[in-house]
Enzyme design. Structure first.
Site, PDB file in Angstrom:
ATOM      1  N   GLU A 111       0.769  -1.362   0.105  1.00 48.39           N
ATOM      2  CA  GLU A 111      -0.162   0.177   0.040  1.00 48.39           C
ATOM      3  C   GLU A 111       0.983   1.175  -0.026  1.00 48.39           C
ATOM      4  O   GLU A 111       2.222   1.264  -0.009  1.00 48.39           O
ATOM      5  CB  GLU A 111      -0.899   0.160   1.285  1.00 48.39           C
ATOM      6  CG  GLU A 111      -2.031  -0.920   0.923  1.00 48.39           C
ATOM      7  CD  GLU A 111      -3.046  -0.919   2.008  1.00 48.39           C
ATOM      8  OE1 GLU A 111      -2.912  -0.028   3.187  1.00 48.39           O
ATOM      9  OE2 GLU A 111      -4.152  -1.557   2.121  1.00 48.39           O
ATOM     10  N   HIS A 224      -8.571  10.365   2.754  1.00 47.10           N
ATOM     11  CA  HIS A 224      -8.342   9.292   1.614  1.00 47.10           C
ATOM     12  C   HIS A 224      -8.369   9.445   0.332  1.00 47.10           C
ATOM     13  O   HIS A 224      -9.548  10.307  -0.323  1.00 47.10           O
ATOM     14  CB  HIS A 224      -9.210   8.029   1.918  1.00 47.10           C
ATOM     15  CG  HIS A 224      -8.610   6.703   1.543  1.00 47.10           C
ATOM     16  ND1 HIS A 224      -8.686   6.495   0.255  1.00 47.10           N
ATOM     17  CD2 HIS A 224      -8.082   5.597   2.052  1.00 47.10           C
ATOM     18  CE1 HIS A 224      -8.032   5.234  -0.241  1.00 47.10           C
ATOM     19  NE2 HIS A 224      -7.820   4.543   1.120  1.00 47.10           N
ATOM     20  N   ARG A 270      -0.604   9.510   1.551  1.00 51.29           N
ATOM     21  CA  ARG A 270      -1.982   9.644   1.091  1.00 51.29           C
ATOM     22  C   ARG A 270      -2.339  11.437   1.065  1.00 51.29           C
ATOM     23  O   ARG A 270      -3.082  11.729   0.152  1.00 51.29           O
ATOM     24  CB  ARG A 270      -2.854   9.413   2.233  1.00 51.29           C
ATOM     25  CG  ARG A 270      -3.226   7.869   2.050  1.00 51.29           C
ATOM     26  CD  ARG A 270      -4.231   7.348   2.815  1.00 51.29           C
ATOM     27  NE  ARG A 270      -4.428   5.818   2.850  1.00 51.29           N
ATOM     28  CZ  ARG A 270      -4.703   4.996   3.780  1.00 51.29           C
ATOM     29  NH1 ARG A 270      -5.122   5.454   4.847  1.00 51.29           N
ATOM     30  NH2 ARG A 270      -4.748   3.712   3.366  1.00 51.29           N
ATOM     31  N   HIS A 327     -10.964  10.362   6.227  1.00 52.45           N
ATOM     32  CA  HIS A 327     -10.913   9.040   6.389  1.00 52.45           C
ATOM     33  C   HIS A 327     -10.422   8.923   7.933  1.00 52.45           C
ATOM     34  O   HIS A 327     -11.039   7.777   8.550  1.00 52.45           O
ATOM     35  CB  HIS A 327     -10.142   8.579   5.446  1.00 52.45           C
ATOM     36  CG  HIS A 327      -9.459   7.257   5.534  1.00 52.45           C
ATOM     37  ND1 HIS A 327     -10.722   6.215   5.211  1.00 52.45           N
ATOM     38  CD2 HIS A 327      -8.641   6.453   5.570  1.00 52.45           C
ATOM     39  CE1 HIS A 327     -10.184   4.922   5.352  1.00 52.45           C
ATOM     40  NE2 HIS A 327      -8.869   4.950   5.563  1.00 52.45           N
ATOM     41  N   ARG A 362      -1.257   9.366   8.811  1.00 52.06           N
ATOM     42  CA  ARG A 362      -1.008   7.970   9.215  1.00 52.06           C
ATOM     43  C   ARG A 362      -0.747   7.441   7.917  1.00 52.06           C
ATOM     44  O   ARG A 362      -1.157   7.339   6.914  1.00 52.06           O
ATOM     45  CB  ARG A 362      -2.318   7.396   9.605  1.00 52.06           C
ATOM     46  CG  ARG A 362      -2.460   6.002   9.819  1.00 52.06           C
ATOM     47  CD  ARG A 362      -3.674   5.522  10.500  1.00 52.06           C
ATOM     48  NE  ARG A 362      -4.896   5.611   9.643  1.00 52.06           N
ATOM     49  CZ  ARG A 362      -4.993   4.758   8.767  1.00 52.06           C
ATOM     50  NH1 ARG A 362      -4.421   3.809   8.339  1.00 52.06           N
ATOM     51  NH2 ARG A 362      -6.276   4.955   8.035  1.00 52.06           N
TER      52      ARG A 362
END
Ligand code: SIN
Length: 520
Positions: A111, A224, A270, A327, A362
């Protein structure tokens, strides 16, 4: 019904804690809807853990700090990434059904911002459901009170001694407990575009602030990059794992928007990807995930495929329309390594807490990990703590006289104004206007008011109003851009802010220097 420990919320952190608490403790979980309505349950992407031969916890630690823009609490990150393999092995030994390859080894995916394949999944893109369902089988001895909205914390001699809650018929209850744990998730629903469950309206954070707890890092909200965009709305998550399998972000004419933006391109952190999509959409262009290179999309990503089907998007055309949405909140109720807040007797875990694990942004798939890690740590703490046996039976309170309160804004307006003014890109002028708008609804009154006679709908509005105000206030104060906090008028990271934390407290806010000492 009696309690030594009250847990508010039923996501992964709550269930891990409940599972690990001593069996002689009387534990009640209060959850606002049913036990599977949570952000954890909706999580598609998995749990980050250094399991492969190429990987080690130190690499995971470094990726976490890089994504968090080195604003993280390094000690917490070091401990969490080091313990991650042990936490997962523990779950595997208990029978947790994580996905395996044809040789029977745990499958590891990639990811955004991860330098190695280290994401484990369950049910393809149904990891949250898989793990929550599994933990529910392990917590059958725990009372779970569903459709119970905790709307106030009881504080006596500056200690939290219990909660007040309302059931779906708006009857009120009080419950005393030795330990009250907030595990209610973040604030996603204060924005009009969000991946979050409908119930995630910031309740726990507003409760803690009203009770006098310190909050931190409320300006750091992660958007997100890819919610499915249908009918002008963000209608659910399209996991980052889709980009991990090779999907690329493109405009209508096929231009690859992440080219030249970051070395990891579509798998950049992100905030970088969301901000790039936001800038592209601000120029009037639509953005899509080009999934044409992914074979067997349906079997890899059953949740995304059915979401697309439900909204009339044909995945066989190879393009999924996307939009960024709120998100995850990196900030929240300030806690120490055990999950204790600044109010004795009150704890916070999971997204509601600000442990410093995530810094300013994060790293993908670190949230379920954080939930497991802090659920376990808090259980260890409570298991060792003395029990005072201050247990009281829940008493239904007589209906009180209804008082007139100040008017509250409608929810759609809170959400829209937050998206427009305290969203992906912020600036001083619009933040000031938003703050004034929110304060016109008498925030100070709602911070002190008795909420007993409010309806469930008005309680939601009060919590959303307070949380929107907290995020906006902190976003205005941090005059730099870092991670999830982008100030168009202060577009770069400022060394002066690098280790300064904005602490919000009902009696007065303060800015503190972060002290980080690695002891492991
Ligand atoms: C995703 O599947 O993209 C979400 C995972 C996460 O938020 O960590």
């Amino acid at each position: 019904m009696k309690a030594n420990v009250i847990i508010i919320g039923s996501g992964i952190a709550a269930l891990k804690l409940a599972k690990m608490l001593r069996r002689d403790l009387n534990v009640i979980i209060f959850t606002k809807s049913n036990k599977t309505t949570s952000n954890s349950y909706l999580a598609q992407g998995g749990i980050a853990v250094a399991l492969s031969d190429n990987d080690d916890p130190y690499k995971h630690y470094q990726d976490t700090l890089e994504a968090g823009r080195y604003y993280n609490n390094e000690e917490i990150v070091a401990k969490m990434t080091k313990e991650a393999p042990g936490l997962i092995k523990e779950l595997l030994s208990e029978g947790a059904p994580f996905d395996r390859d044809s040789s029977g080894n745990i499958k590891l995916g990639l990811e955004g911002a991860h330098g190695e394949k280290r994401i484990i999944h369950g049910g393809g893109d149904a990891t949250g459901k898989t793990i929550v369902d599994f933990l529910l089988t392990q917590t059958q001895h725990i009372q779970i009170a569903e459709n119970m909205t905790v709307y106030d914390l009881m504080i006596e001699n500056e200690r939290c001694i219990g909660v007040k809650a309302k059931d779906s018929n708006e009857r009120t209850y009080t419950v005393h407990a030795d330990h009250v744990v907030i595990a209610t998730g973040g604030i996603g629903q204060v924005y009009s575009f969000t991946s979050n469950a409908d119930t995630v309206t910031g309740d726990g954070i507003a409760l803690a602030y009203r009770a006098g707890a310190d909050l931190a890092d409320m300006e750091f909200v992660q958007f997100h990059p890819t919610l499915l965009y249908a009918g002008g709305k963000g209608v659910g998550l399209v996991s980052e794992a889709v980009r991990g399998e090779g999907a690329r972000l493109v405009t209508e004419d096929g231009t690859h928007i992440m080219e030249g933006v970051h070395p990891y391109k579509d798998l950049a952190p992100r905030h970088v990807v969301s901000q790039t999509i936001y800038q592209t959409m601000s120029k009037g262009k639509s953005v899509y995930l080009d999934i044409s290179s992914i074979k067997n999309f349906q079997s890899y990503f059953p949740t995304v495929a059915s979401l697309c089907r439900d909204h009339g998007i044909d995945i066989n055309k190879g393009k999924i329309p996307v939009v960024p949405g709120s998100h995850f909140l990196m900030g929240g109720i300030l806690t120490n390594l055990h999950g204790q807040t600044s109010v004795p007797g009150l704890y916070a875990i999971g997204e509601a807490a600000c442990t410093g694990a995530h810094g300013a942004n994060r790293l993908a798939s670190n949230s379920l990990l954080e939930g497991l890690y802090f659920g376990k740590r808090l259980a260890q703490w409570i298991n060792e703590a003395p029990v005072t046996n201050q247990i009281e039976t829940i008493a239904r309170k007589p209906k009180k006289q209804i008082f007139a309160h100040f008017e509250l804004p409608d929810i759609a307006t809170i959400k829209k104004t937050m998206m427009d003014s305290t969203g992906i890109s912020r600036n001083g002028e619009t933040l000031e206007t938003q703050l004034k708008y929110l304060e016109s609804y008498h925030i100070d009154y709602w911070l002190h008011a008795d909420l007993d006679d409010l309806s469930l709908e008005d309680l939601n509005k009060v919590f959303m109003l307070i949380c929107s105000w907290l995020v906006t206030k902190a976003a205005l104060k941090r005059t730099e851009s870092r991670g999830g906090h982008l100030r168009a008028d202060f577009p770069v990271e400022d060394e002066g802010w690098a280790k300064r934390k904005i602490i919000l407290q009902k009696k007065g806010d303060r800015v503190e220097q972060i002290k980080v000492k690695i002891t492991t």
